[in-house]
Design a protein around this motif. Structure first.
Motif, mmCIF file in Angstrom:
data_model
loop_
_atom_site.group_PDB
_atom_site.id
_atom_site.type_symbol
_atom_site.label_atom_id
_atom_site.label_comp_id
_atom_site.label_asym_id
_atom_site.label_seq_id
_atom_site.Cartn_x
_atom_site.Cartn_y
_atom_site.Cartn_z
ATOM 1 N N ALA A 216 0.845 -1.222 0.084
ATOM 2 C CA ALA A 216 -0.088 -0.027 0.005
ATOM 3 C C ALA A 216 0.862 1.203 -0.099
ATOM 4 O O ALA A 216 0.543 2.340 -0.650
ATOM 5 C CB ALA A 216 -0.968 -0.088 1.204
ATOM 6 N N VAL A 217 1.919 1.138 0.622
ATOM 7 C CA VAL A 217 2.764 2.490 0.785
ATOM 8 C C VAL A 217 3.425 2.491 -0.867
ATOM 9 O O VAL A 217 3.475 3.820 -1.130
ATOM 10 C CB VAL A 217 4.169 2.247 1.833
ATOM 11 C CG1 VAL A 217 5.092 3.244 1.549
ATOM 12 C CG2 VAL A 217 3.554 2.116 3.306
ATOM 13 N N VAL A 218 3.844 1.524 -1.296
ATOM 14 C CA VAL A 218 4.638 1.727 -2.573
ATOM 15 C C VAL A 218 3.281 2.287 -3.757
ATOM 16 O O VAL A 218 3.521 3.145 -4.368
ATOM 17 C CB VAL A 218 5.140 0.389 -3.243
ATOM 18 C CG1 VAL A 218 5.393 0.624 -4.782
ATOM 19 C CG2 VAL A 218 6.194 -0.156 -2.424
ATOM 20 N N ALA A 219 2.268 1.659 -3.612
ATOM 21 C CA ALA A 219 1.066 2.180 -4.442
ATOM 22 C C ALA A 219 0.713 3.781 -4.086
ATOM 23 O O ALA A 219 0.619 4.639 -4.970
ATOM 24 C CB ALA A 219 -0.370 1.492 -4.180
ATOM 25 N N ASP A 220 1.010 4.021 -2.718
ATOM 26 C CA ASP A 220 0.763 5.588 -2.507
ATOM 27 C C ASP A 220 1.820 6.392 -2.984
ATOM 28 O O ASP A 220 1.656 7.442 -3.425
ATOM 29 C CB ASP A 220 0.424 5.741 -1.039
ATOM 30 C CG ASP A 220 0.149 7.169 -0.593
ATOM 31 O OD1 ASP A 220 -0.916 7.574 -0.904
ATOM 32 O OD2 ASP A 220 0.960 7.907 0.373
ATOM 33 N N LEU A 221 3.095 5.903 -3.001
ATOM 34 C CA LEU A 221 4.238 6.642 -3.304
ATOM 35 C C LEU A 221 4.127 6.846 -4.864
ATOM 36 O O LEU A 221 4.259 7.942 -5.369
ATOM 37 C CB LEU A 221 5.528 5.608 -3.250
ATOM 38 C CG LEU A 221 6.313 5.843 -1.915
ATOM 39 C CD1 LEU A 221 7.627 5.067 -2.130
ATOM 40 C CD2 LEU A 221 6.825 7.311 -1.547
ATOM 41 N N GLU A 222 3.592 5.719 -5.489
ATOM 42 C CA GLU A 222 3.346 5.926 -7.028
ATOM 43 C C GLU A 222 2.430 6.757 -7.368
ATOM 44 O O GLU A 222 2.522 7.950 -8.419
ATOM 45 C CB GLU A 222 2.925 4.706 -7.746
ATOM 46 C CG GLU A 222 2.719 4.615 -9.267
ATOM 47 C CD GLU A 222 3.875 5.140 -10.048
ATOM 48 O OE1 GLU A 222 3.457 5.528 -11.303
ATOM 49 O OE2 GLU A 222 4.856 4.706 -9.554
ATOM 50 N N ALA A 223 1.179 6.966 -6.495
ATOM 51 C CA ALA A 223 0.330 8.148 -6.784
ATOM 52 C C ALA A 223 0.734 9.454 -6.737
ATOM 53 O O ALA A 223 0.474 10.380 -7.217
ATOM 54 C CB ALA A 223 -0.957 7.665 -5.778
#
Length: 92
Positions: free
Chosen positions: A31-38
């Motif tokens: 979830a953190v990596v997805a948020d970073l990507e966003a």
């Protein structure tokens, strides 16, 4: 949802506007990596391979724990955790 701090290595700072540390949200590393990507488009492709797994030459730590020896992308990221992304340095 946990708020965490992510240390960004020099080689990836072009994605974060030069920032060495950014905030991200998520209860797991995935979830953190997805948020970073966003927030920083393109950064996840430098961390994850085409299969969505952590790249072979990238080490990720949640606190002092190497996620390869924990739960990988499913490693919990508690509130206030420090996440470090460390690309392996090749040399000879």
């Amino acid at each position: 949802m946990s708020s965490v701090s992510v240390r960004i290595p020099t080689i990836l700072r072009t994605y974060t506007g030069g920032e060495s540390e950014v905030k991200a949200e998520g209860d797991t590393l995935r979830a953190v990596v997805a948020d970073l990507e966003a927030s920083h488009s393109g950064i996840s492709a430098r961390i994850l391979d085409d299969a969505g797994k952590i790249r072979r030459f990238v080490n990720v730590y949640v606190g002092d724990e190497d996620v390869r020896f924990a739960d990988g992308l499913d490693t919990p990221t508690p509130e206030g955790a420090q996440i470090s992304i460390i690309p392996a340095v090749a040399g000879g």
